[in-house]
Design a protein around this motif. Sequence first.
Motif, PDB file in Angstrom:
ATOM      1  N   LYS A 232      -7.497   2.328   2.056  1.00 34.83           N
ATOM      2  CA  LYS A 232      -7.297   2.144   0.611  1.00 34.83           C
ATOM      3  C   LYS A 232      -8.065   0.904   0.157  1.00 34.83           C
ATOM      4  O   LYS A 232      -7.494  -0.181   0.033  1.00 34.83           O
ATOM      5  N   ASP A 257      -6.633  11.660  -3.658  1.00 33.60           N
ATOM      6  CA  ASP A 257      -5.962  10.805  -4.629  1.00 33.60           C
ATOM      7  C   ASP A 257      -5.908   9.412  -3.996  1.00 33.60           C
ATOM      8  O   ASP A 257      -5.231   9.222  -2.974  1.00 33.60           O
ATOM      9  N   GLU A 259      -4.470   6.762  -4.655  1.00 37.37           N
ATOM     10  CA  GLU A 259      -3.130   6.172  -4.531  1.00 37.37           C
ATOM     11  C   GLU A 259      -2.483   6.533  -3.197  1.00 37.37           C
ATOM     12  O   GLU A 259      -1.618   5.826  -2.704  1.00 37.37           O
ATOM     13  N   LYS A 260      -2.879   7.665  -2.636  1.00 35.00           N
ATOM     14  CA  LYS A 260      -2.245   8.104  -1.384  1.00 35.00           C
ATOM     15  C   LYS A 260      -2.961   7.581  -0.143  1.00 35.00           C
ATOM     16  O   LYS A 260      -2.489   7.808   0.968  1.00 35.00           O
TER      17      LYS A 260
END
Length: 336
Positions: A232, A257, A259-260
């Motif tokens: 991330k 995504d 965020e994941k």
Amino acid sequence: MYSKKCSRLFFRLLTESTFRFTLIRNVSSSSKSVRSLCSWTVCRNYRQRNQLSNGLPRLNLRTVSQTTLDPAEVRKFQAMASKWWDLQGEFAALHSMNDLRVPFIRDNLLNVHGVQQLGKPLAELRILDVGCGGGLLSEPLGRLGADVLGIDPVEDSVRTAEMHSSYDPNLRERVCYQACTLEELAEEEAEGFHAVIASEVVEHLADLDAFASCCRQVLKPGGSLFITTINKTNLSYTLGIVAAEQLLRIVPSGTHDWEKFISPEDLERLLESSGFYVEAIRGMMYNPLTGVWSWQKSTAINYALHAIKRKEEPQPEQTWAESENLDKPGQAPSYS
Ligand SMILES: C[S@@+](CC[C@H](N)C(=O)[O-])C[C@H]1O[C@@H](n2cnc3c(N)ncnc32)[C@H](O)[C@@H]1O
């Protein structure tokens, strides 16, 4: 035009980024034919018991927060379920990733278990491939001699996997697939596997704690967990989503995504609190111009992780240093 622009963007990002260095830690049941694999109680009638008419698995008596399943993710992969074996298509990068991940899994398993049989180094090992998709990774592991169960919540992907492996008589003896979730499997199959693999899967799950706890449940004590995923970072956003999805279209737009995504540090913490210790983390990178993956010192974009299930139950109040001494007598882990 796009590809020139993208190459420039790609290489500028690579050279400008400050790479964090990879942590690399210095880190049997009798052989079963696929007939015995497929006759496991857990496999029997799974499809009939767990499928709704819309093709999505029926969830067991768990609350939503305890399931790994994110319906939006399942829909995404449902739409691509027939494309797994198109070598130039959406999953081309996963085919190419086998050049790194298959030896990574093989060599780490050999370190733990030793060679069982010449020519079939993974013979007598039972491996669970979670989120197997079309079986891109299950197949080569089966060819190395392992008994592989591939599971995926997308039934059409499982059908694609079954169809493809049926063309190879050697795989019919080794590889079996089921449409189900890990949590469903974990309710019926305790400590059955020498290794669990989740390659490019954790970034699509709804609940990582539930995933880690189910992995622990299905693994034998001392069993191995292999994960490959995306870090991330700003760089992974730029390369993994902007470049790979929106500009180069290596994978369909919306596949990931950000965020994941999870950093190796957070994943390690999560696994430790779920009763694992992390043995190795290695950075990986995909070159979209050559279609080739390579190992990297940096984990800033993609990484592969190998963790081992501790023999004792996780103790929340135990510190990392204390629990390390319980499992690994002798030296503390070294880092390079
Ligand atoms: C990017 S693909 C990776 C496929 C395969 N592991 C490979 O590397 O070739 C992600 C896979 O995870 C599956 N998946 C999504 N949600 C899942 C869940 N909750 N449990 C298990 N698999 C899941 C998808 O259906 C899809 O097949």
